[in-house]
Design a protein around this motif. Sequence first.
Motif, PDB file in Angstrom:
ATOM      1  N   UNK A  18     -16.159 114.228 -24.048  1.00  0.00           N
ATOM      2  CA  UNK A  18     -17.188 113.407 -23.378  1.00  0.00           C
ATOM      3  C   UNK A  18     -18.521 113.702 -24.052  1.00  0.00           C
ATOM      4  N   UNK A  44     -30.387 110.132 -22.317  1.00  0.00           N
ATOM      5  CA  UNK A  44     -28.952 109.889 -22.138  1.00  0.00           C
ATOM      6  C   UNK A  44     -28.635 108.411 -22.401  1.00  0.00           C
ATOM      7  N   UNK A  45     -27.942 108.152 -23.500  1.00  0.00           N
ATOM      8  CA  UNK A  45     -27.507 106.783 -23.803  1.00  0.00           C
ATOM      9  C   UNK A  45     -25.983 106.731 -23.944  1.00  0.00           C
ATOM     10  N   UNK A  47     -23.959 105.536 -22.089  1.00  0.00           N
ATOM     11  CA  UNK A  47     -23.412 104.265 -21.581  1.00  0.00           C
ATOM     12  C   UNK A  47     -23.481 103.134 -22.618  1.00  0.00           C
ATOM     13  N   UNK A  48     -24.147 103.369 -23.740  1.00  0.00           N
ATOM     14  CA  UNK A  48     -24.309 102.294 -24.734  1.00  0.00           C
ATOM     15  C   UNK A  48     -23.251 102.454 -25.826  1.00  0.00           C
ATOM     16  N   UNK A  49     -22.391 101.453 -26.026  1.00  0.00           N
ATOM     17  CA  UNK A  49     -21.362 101.609 -27.060  1.00  0.00           C
ATOM     18  C   UNK A  49     -21.979 101.738 -28.450  1.00  0.00           C
ATOM     19  N   UNK A  50     -21.441 102.655 -29.241  1.00  0.00           N
ATOM     20  CA  UNK A  50     -21.960 102.930 -30.593  1.00  0.00           C
ATOM     21  C   UNK A  50     -23.473 103.166 -30.573  1.00  0.00           C
ATOM     22  N   UNK A  51     -23.913 103.851 -29.549  1.00  0.00           N
ATOM     23  CA  UNK A  51     -25.351 104.068 -29.372  1.00  0.00           C
ATOM     24  C   UNK A  51     -25.795 105.442 -29.816  1.00  0.00           C
ATOM     25  N   UNK A  52     -27.056 105.771 -29.533  1.00  0.00           N
ATOM     26  CA  UNK A  52     -27.565 107.072 -29.971  1.00  0.00           C
ATOM     27  C   UNK A  52     -27.058 108.244 -29.127  1.00  0.00           C
TER      28      UNK A  52
ATOM     29  N   UNK B 115     -36.105 105.336 -30.410  1.00  0.00           N
ATOM     30  CA  UNK B 115     -34.803 106.000 -30.394  1.00  0.00           C
ATOM     31  C   UNK B 115     -33.644 105.035 -30.650  1.00  0.00           C
ATOM     32  N   UNK B 117     -33.041 102.234 -29.389  1.00  0.00           N
ATOM     33  CA  UNK B 117     -32.585 101.494 -28.212  1.00  0.00           C
ATOM     34  C   UNK B 117     -33.647 100.482 -27.801  1.00  0.00           C
ATOM     35  N   UNK B 369     -25.623  97.193 -20.621  1.00  0.00           N
ATOM     36  CA  UNK B 369     -25.549  98.306 -19.669  1.00  0.00           C
ATOM     37  C   UNK B 369     -26.929  98.917 -19.418  1.00  0.00           C
ATOM     38  N   UNK B 374     -28.457  98.515 -28.708  1.00  0.00           N
ATOM     39  CA  UNK B 374     -28.889  99.256 -29.893  1.00  0.00           C
ATOM     40  C   UNK B 374     -29.538  98.333 -30.916  1.00  0.00           C
ATOM     41  N   UNK B 424     -19.523  94.691 -29.623  1.00  0.00           N
ATOM     42  CA  UNK B 424     -19.442  95.421 -28.343  1.00  0.00           C
ATOM     43  C   UNK B 424     -20.415  94.846 -27.324  1.00  0.00           C
TER      44      UNK B 424
END
Lengths: 189, 745
Positions: A18, A44-45, A47-52, B115, B117, B369, B374, B424
């Motif tokens: 996780x 905290x990211x 929850x974002x797919x392929x995110x940071x 960042x 995002x 979400x 991104x 995605x």
Amino acid sequence: MAIDKLIVKFFATEPPERIADAIDVFHRWIQDDSIDGLPLDVADYAHVPDGPGIILIGHEADHALDETEGPVGYMYRRKRLLAGSDEERVLACFKAAVAAAAKLSEDPKLGLKLDLSRVRLVFNDRLAQPNTDAGWDAVSAAVQAAVSKAYGGADLMVERDAGDPRARLGVTIGVAGDHSLASLAGNLV
Amino acid sequence: MSASWKNALGDAIPADIGEEIDVYERQCELRRDDNIDEKVFAEVRLRRGAYGQRYDNGHRNDGKQIRDLVFPTKATKGPGVEWDAPGMIRIKIPYGGVTARQLEVMADLAEEYCDAILHVTTRQDIQLHFLHIDDSPDLMRRLAAVGITTREACGNAVRNVTGCPFAGVCKTEAFDTTVATEALWKFLLGHKDAQDFGRKMKISFSGCASEACAMARMHDIGLVAKVQDGKRGFEYYVGGGLGAVPHQAPLLYEFLSEEELLPISQCICRIFGRMGEKKNRSKARIKFLVAKLGIEEFRKLIEEERKTLPHDDRWTDWIGKNEKEPEEALLAAAELNGQTRPDGFDIWFKTNVKPQRQPGFCTVELAMPLGDYTSAQSRALADIARTYVGETMGVRLTVEQNVVLRWIPGAKLIDLFQDLVKAKLASPSAQTIVDVTACPGTDTCKLGIAASRGLAGELRERLAAKQFELDEAVRGLKIKVSGCFNSCGQHHVADIGFYGVTRKRHGFSVPHFQMILGGQMDNNAHSYGLPQFAIPAKRIPEAIDRLTGWYAKEREQSEGFQDFIKRMGKPPLKDLLKDLTEIAPYEEDPTPYTDWHDPREYTTGDIGIGECAGELVETVDFGISEAERLAFEAQIALDAKDADKAAKLAMDAMFSAAKALVYTQNIDITNDRAAIVAEFTSRLVEPQIFWDQYVGAKYADYFRDAVAEPVPAGDLEAAHRRVEEATLFIEASHTCKNGMKVVEA
Ligand code: SF4
């Protein structure tokens, strides 16, 4: 223009179950004062797919368990305050990245194993290092010298990103031989 | 020429906007060297969309102790706000309309300065977090080059004007409100009558009365499109708002013609600027003024104001542009045919796709979400937009923190779905209970009491895992979460809403969420939910399970959630959830003593002073501050031995200060220099308001004499004197302003 904003990423061979577990780990780093520079907060990211992923936001640099630049891995993102020649700047980033990557890999909560046979570099400033042949030519020698030093003079296989010209200048560098974070740290003393 | 974004972008930045950003950059330099007041700079920064973030006061509780964050730069960017501390930039996207190129540029900015995002807000803005203020001028230039401004995205100003994401393609709308929205936001941006508010003003446009998309009635000004006797106009609401004390906007006009839309809105701005509360921030929104005066009296004031309002051609020059379809589809209309449907398509189609008014076209909603996506997804979205809807049309952000694609031919839905899967972006949850809305809360907001995003993320994950087993009625419920009572997550208009509070339990502060039930987005947010009781943050997922299970089991046939809650009443609800409100002492179970996705022992010690209210800086202060900046530039020109430039800047500085002072007596003062001198003399010098008790009109005469006798070209010594006089005149302007009484209308 000099390299001021550089991303160094080591991919995971064994990703953590996780990535959100890194939230606790990074908060602990702040509490224990165990990372160089001025750490500020944890973002905290997960929850974002392929995110940071999870980021330890710092003043000079961020550390992340990241999923943006390829598969999950440890990412070091330098934001400010680099000095010296380009080679010295890249080496400074490597040194900080290797120290933090070692610390993250040691954490039993994550069980993270990193693949040191390749490293990804992204030049996070489109003005200073444009994603063009000229942009790469301007930094290529310094970057290769620094990476070679970090890997104890190993042979490098540099692969510049092809494809999307809108992306930042990025390279993935394969390295011959066996390497560990400890050996890299030794080379960077 | 050195490499800089300013040079690299050149003419791509409109000249006037480029100049504004140059001025802002100079103001940053002045503030960093402590050469302008921090309060004035804070409001300057806020009005350019550069906001503070949690911990920017240089302190943070790490869960064990309060740590000082010792930043290298010893300057502040506002009272108690560290220069180096990361901040947020709010990017205004009027009515949520965004082009493919803009998506790409915002992606670049998120990567390079923040960042990686992009966060969609509940007001159709994009927010980027963890920005260093030194990067903000270049960020603004890069946005300006693609037609985006951050101006007045924060501060006491007209904020982003929101609108239905389905405007122009919706089956229920009276007409497409896009052009009217465009006209009003452009008209009010930087308008002199919209600079003197005690608090912010939020405006929203809706295409019809029945749907939820723009929630007109919870806005300071809410407009609902209406056609009467074949003429276009608006139902006009004023004085609504959420926040700690929610107000439903009363109806000001049942029908206001398009011709009167801009002038009446301008009148409201003037009245709000003049009569709105300025000292008590918690009572300064227009809703309090309207409630105090009553809508009848307020209407009378508007009508009086309207009679004397100087004419402006812009009031009507936009009308008629929306008679025809403002958008054109890139691809030809075609219905979804018998193609083989890939896995996941049908369920996604059911929740995320809606038919348009125009046959053969659909809208597709992408569930982001927590409003996040991104940089890579932003670029993918730009590619998708170019493939299916074109460069400039068809992508809109929503107040539910999602993205809508319009003008998708039905026959292209399968191709689009596959492209979205690759990016995605094909989560099959838009407009469902999984698609939880949340404000930033304690993640980044200085006022956050509890982790709204932490909770929303947790609920999202748990609900997504079981979404297809949920009762259909439960699946359609809306959850919205705010980190505090200020309601940025719009919890009042959710079926199930929450806002962060704190409670003392067993000697510790414990994060809780107050539960609000029965709000409604439909009919333009026509009913607000009612607070029930506070539940420990860690118990909320269980509370949701019980509440939704109860509703699924006990509801009468097709009974809506609001009606169900009303029918059941409070006592059984309390019985259902009561045990969840009790927690064991810390030593037995420390879990409830931390917040979601944050292992630190919970504290309220990190709550800071919010910047939502902005700094109360009057227009006169801005004018004098601008004069100071110009005088500073004049000094630099003198150092460079440029006499002509120095003299011109010194003169500009004096005019800026003089105009600012005249403005306190006449808000209609223009930039006409002769008028400024005449009014300065008649309104301030002759009545001895701009007057020194020892030297009388001496400082005023520096200004008036300078106007009469310009510095001869190239005369460095005379220019030097002029700069000195300008400095003294600005000092005297400060003294005058501090002693003067602003004329009440
Ligand atoms: S509701 Fe409160 S916590 Fe959330 S963004 Fe608004 S002020 Fe901040």
